[in-house]
Design an enzyme around this catalytic site. Structure first.
Site, short mmCIF file in Angstrom:
data_model
loop_
_atom_site.label_atom_id
_atom_site.label_comp_id
_atom_site.label_asym_id
_atom_site.label_seq_id
_atom_site.Cartn_x
_atom_site.Cartn_y
_atom_site.Cartn_z
N ASP A 1 -6.18 7.79 14.41
CA ASP A 1 -6.63 7.26 13.12
C ASP A 1 -7.21 5.87 13.27
O ASP A 1 -6.87 4.95 12.54
CB ASP A 1 -5.48 7.28 12.10
CG ASP A 1 -5.98 7.18 10.66
OD1 ASP A 1 -7.21 7.33 10.46
OD2 ASP A 1 -5.17 6.94 9.76
N GLY B 1 0.73 5.79 0.62
CA GLY B 1 -0.03 6.98 1.04
C GLY B 1 0.91 8.15 1.15
O GLY B 1 2.06 8.08 0.72
N GLY B 2 0.41 9.23 1.72
CA GLY B 2 1.20 10.45 1.83
C GLY B 2 2.48 10.25 2.62
O GLY B 2 3.47 10.93 2.39
N PHE B 3 2.49 9.29 3.53
CA PHE B 3 3.66 9.08 4.37
C PHE B 3 4.76 8.33 3.66
O PHE B 3 5.89 8.32 4.09
CB PHE B 3 3.25 8.29 5.62
CG PHE B 3 2.64 6.96 5.30
CD1 PHE B 3 3.45 5.86 5.06
CD2 PHE B 3 1.26 6.82 5.18
CE1 PHE B 3 2.91 4.65 4.72
CE2 PHE B 3 0.71 5.60 4.86
CZ PHE B 3 1.52 4.51 4.61
N GLY C 1 0.84 -1.19 0.00
CA GLY C 1 0.00 0.00 0.00
C GLY C 1 0.87 1.24 0.00
O GLY C 1 2.07 1.16 0.22
#
Ligand code: NAG
Ligand code: NAG
Ligand code: NAG
Ligand code: NAG
Ligand code: NAG
Ligand code: NAG
Ligand code: NAG
Length: 822
Positions: free
Chosen positions: A636, A520-522, A518
């Protein structure tokens, strides 16, 4: 350019003849009572109004789209237009000043804008423009700067983009002043502004008397205002440069209708506009509790809300009146200071720093040097890190006043005492509270246990409550292990395995796409296999995370200290060159969202499994909140962040991905649309109660098998929380239960679970239970507080102008987690 301007002027004139709908006013037009100036995007309007029952006419700015004039600025607050007359006008006078007159023929203005004489105010190109921020500005078209702006003269509303502080060059002070009453906007007696007598901080005053102080700026927020920090919604900022010093905030989504109102009683209230229900909701108020009252306790006393007595002397101190009284009169040392090596420092956690009138700051010192600095001067009574990240040094001299404790928030403070007191001390820290609580619970457990033992030993161990108690005992064991909570943190350096970059590259086949789980922004997450055959998940943080190596290591060590069967375990990290990685145990199992929202319902979950999962999540969250030595707010929690262990098709154990604070520190988004509490989603403030909200959403999702977000009905504003609330009110709550749950289920228990779920999603954070309350209520037939309308408004129509909905895409963009790729 010139022709363009004259065209504009012409256009303004033309519009005015029809009806005033322009956003500017200049020499060529007049605003009469009844006309309004409307900002370009239609957000704010300026015009005449009469507040409440008043007959006086004022010129002010209000939200144009929100019914019932919500006034955020008043020009002539102390000079209204007389007696119910609609003769007032606003015009730009011959000096270029915006001015309000009783009537078009009046020679003298009631009010006029204070434009500095140096400005070229006779220029006919000057025009006052109402911006979509709610700021009325005079812009000289030949220069970029504002010659005048209403934001420089706030009344009682603090809007995004406004400043509270001082312009060091001009001496202009930006502060709020209350109205006298809801009917009277004239200058009241309360002010909210920056106080520079000690370290800069915001202070509410009644006349010249302090009512409340925010405490100094601590890097990410104010020391005495818990919940401020990097968040996806608001940018809190504190600026101190040679020109100005101020606090300000701005929303990443500029469509948010949020304002801080400083009301006529001196309360600072943050309100947000909830479009779907058409009302303003107060989400925070300061002062908030009795401990916020300035100097509630005397010198060396610390205020603890919800405690009797409220004022407690610091360790090593006793009430100055000699005994029975609490710390409200002030406290004195039990033993004199020795001024040297005979003194020591006691660490107090979660503190609002004492008044800083006699404190000094040195941002170049770290905490170790700070202690030395304080020790070397006998009049130094305490010290602390200036910022929450541990940088900077604050030292205090003389009496320590206006201290309080928070359950979450505040910072560690070190108070100087005779070192004999250090042995004697009972440190007032969260850890010891938690232990006391555990001791009490264990006592209760023993009594209850004995009773139950008599009435049937085996039966007891089959019940869910029994499991809760066993869990507690296990935690107690953990707490009895050597506690890292000592005065010297370096003694307890945690050794986390550090993997080298090379082995990570081998394990993940050079971070190959086929191994990516996966992104994401991180950064991205990869599956990997270590040479010993162990499978791992590698979270490779993006290089522009903006986080230093030491900071990253500290964060990872903090995460690694969290060990609980309901948390996914981190097993190491890798810091090399530009690379920063977190290494987790690899969980081959499915995430909760996959199981729950799988359309085929291939693995139906019965009530036993569902309630086990719910309790497992609750325990994991409780551990983060209070059973670990630190309070950790996850921020989160969501179905896709929960993994389930499977054995023989029974999905028993729920495991949460622990809070990954390294993500928070990149100032990137943490939190997911549909799971965020109103105060976090709309104002960036987080607390353990924001996690409770997310937990409530997950609970309702588990029982209903429906997603809170993206849940469509005939009514596009419908969502799971709203549905649950409507079914609850109609007394048909069991309709919420997932039809695929199958087997007969214990209806009363399910209803109780749902009730707890709705309680967790109450709009006001104070109405939500803590996680220990939740676990207790789930496991026991205990009265549950009555339910109010929950915050179902959060998933309002994503296409609406409402801020929250607008921020959804940015939130989703970075909320991809380690498991979503599976
Ligand atoms: C307003 O009108 C009332 C009576 O109608 C009068 O007593 C009062 O003095 C007036 N105030 C001003 C400021 O003109
Ligand atoms: C104020 O003016 C309105 C209309 O202009 C009128 O209906 C009302 O009676 C007036 N009130 C007073 C107290 O003069
Ligand atoms: C107007 O501004 C000047 C400085 O720019 C200041 O000295 C003066 O007090 C202000 N007057 C008012 C009424 O605010
Ligand atoms: C002021 O404005 C007038 C008209 O635009 C212009 O002619 C003049 O040069 C300006 N003066 C200064 C000092 O900017
Ligand atoms: C702490 O934060 C400040 C700014 O917020 C930064 O300048 C400083 O380098 C940080 N210190 C550490 C130790 O990370
Ligand atoms: C936050 O606001 C400050 C000052 O207004 C600004 O300098 C900074 O760039 C902003 N930060 C972000 C992330 O937008
Ligand atoms: C200790 O600090 C106080 C307050 O800043 C200062 O006045 C005093 O001179 C200092 N004493 C020494 C020995 O540095």
């Amino acid at each position: 350019m010139a022709s363009f301007i004259s065209l504009l002027l012409l256009f303004n004139l033309f519009v005015h003849q029809l009806c005033y709908a322009a956003d500017t006013i200049n020499h060529n037009n007049v605003l009469r009572d009844g006309d309004t100036l409307v900002s370009n995007g239609g957000i704010f309007a300026l015009g005449f109004f009469s507040p409440g029952n008043s007959k006086q006419r004022y010129v002010g700015i209000w939200y144009n789209k929100i019914p019932g004039q919500t006034v955020v600025w008043v020009a002539n607050r102390d000079n209204p237009i007389n007696n119910n007359s609609s003769s007032g006008v606003v015009k730009v006078d011959e000096l270029g000043k915006l001015a309000i007159f009783n009537a078009i023929s009046s020679p003298k203005p009631l009010w006029s804008a204070n434009i500095s004489a140096t400005a070229n105010t006779t220029s006919s190109t000057l025009s006052y423009k109402l911006l979509d921020t709610g700021n009325l500005v005079l812009r000289d078209d030949n220069q970029g700067d504002f010659l005048w702006q209403s934001f420089d003269y706030p009344t009682d509303a603090f809007l995004p983009g406004m400043k509270l502080g001082f312009n060091k060059k001009t001496g202009l002070s930006w502060s709020l002043t209350s109205w006298k009453s809801p009917d009277d906007p004239s200058t009241g007696e309360f002010t909210l502004g920056m106080d520079l007598t000690g370290l800069p901080e915001l202070v509410i005053k009644k006349a010249s008397q302090k009512i409340w102080r925010t405490g100094p700026w601590a890097g990410e927020g104010f020391n005495g205002v818990p919940g401020m920090g990097p968040n996806p919604v608001v940018n809190f900022s504190f600026v101190d440069n040679p020109d100005e010093i101020y606090y300000s905030h701005s929303y990443y989504n500029t469509n948010t209708f949020s304002r801080i109102m400083f009301d006529y009683l001196g309360f600072d209230r943050t309100l947000i506009w909830i479009e779907s229900t058409g009302r303003w909701v107060v989400i925070r108020t300061y002062p908030d509790d009795i401990c916020d009252s300035y100097r509630k306790c005397g010198a060396f006393g610390s205020c603890r809300p919800n405690n009797q007595p409220t004022c407690l002397c610091l360790s090593g101190f006793e009430p100055s009146d000699g005994g029975t009284a609490d710390g409200s009169v002030g406290c004195v040392r039990k033993r004199d200071l020795l001024c040297g090596e005979g003194d020591g420092f006691l660490k107090l956690e979660n503190m609002k720093f004492p008044d800083t009138s006699n404190a000094r700051v040195d941002m170049s010192l770290g905490i170790k040097d700070c202690e030395i600095e304080c020790r070397n001067n006998c009049s130094c009574t305490g010290y602390a890190s200036a910022y929450v990240n541990g940088s900077g040094c604050l030292v205090w001299f003389g009496d320590l006043t206006d201290m309080r404790e928070f359950t979450n928030g505040g910072q560690a403070f070190f108070v100087r005492v005779n070192s004999i007191e250090i042995g004697n001390s009972i440190v007032h820290s969260k850890g010891s509270f938690a232990k006391k609580k555990l001791v009490i619970i264990l006592c209760v457990v023993i009594v209850v246990g004995l009773l139950i033992f008599i009435s049937g030993f085996c039966y007891f161990f089959k019940k869910a409550k029994g499991r809760g108690i066993l869990q507690r005992k296990r935690l107690q064991k953990q707490l009895l292990k050597p506690s890292p909570e000592t005065n010297d943190e370096t003694n307890t350096k945690f050794e986390l395995p550090i993997f080298d970059l090379n082995s990570m590259m081998v394990a993940t086949e050079n971070f190959s796409l086929s191994n990516e789980l996966g992104a994401g922004g991180f950064g991205s997450v990869y599956k990997g296999t270590l040479c010993d055959g162990r499978e791992i998940a590698v979270k490779r943080l993006s290089k522009n995370s903006g986080q230093g190596v030491i900071e990253f290591k500290n964060e990872v060590e903090l995460i690694a200290k969290l060990q609980h069967r309901n948390l996914v375990q981190i097993i190491g990290c890798c810091i090399e060159e530009e690379e920063k990685m977190l290494i987790y145990e690899y969980m081959p199992n499915k995430s909760l969202d996959f199981l729950l929202f799988d359309q085929t319902k291939s693995t139906p979950l019965d009530w036993k499994m569902r309630s086990d999962i719910i309790l497992g999540i609750a325990r994991g969250v409780l551990y983060l909140h209070q059973d670990s030595t630190l309070t950790i707010i996850h921020r989160d929690l969501k179905a896709s962040n929960i993994l389930l262990d499977s054995n023989m098709n029974h999905f028993g154990m729920a495991r949460i991905f622990g809070s990954d604070q390294s993500q928070a520190n990149t100032r990137r988004v943490v939190g997911t649309y549909g799971y965020m509490s109103p105060e976090y989603a709309m104002d960036g403030f987080f607390s353990i109660k924001s996690d409770v909200f997310s937990f409530g959403v997950i609970l309702l999702e588990i029982i209903s098998g429906k997603k809170n977000s993206g849940f469509y009905h005939e009514d596009p504003t419908m969502n799971l929380i709203k549905l649950a609330w409507e079914l609850w009110k109609a007394d048909t709550i069991l309709e919420l239960v997932d039809p695929s749950m199958g087997n007969p289920f214990p209806e009363q228990e399910v209803v109780r679970f749902i009730q707890v779920g709705i309680l967790c999603v109450q709009e006001n954070a104070k109405d939500r239970p803590t996680m220990s309350d939740v676990i207790f209520m789930l496991g026991n037939e205990t009265p549950i507080p009555s339910l109010k309308q929950p915050a179902f408004v959060l998933t309002s129509n994503p296409n609406s102008a409402n801020a929250f909905a607008g921020s959804a895409s940015s939130v989703n963009e970075v909320s991809v987690t380690i498991i979503e790729g599976r």
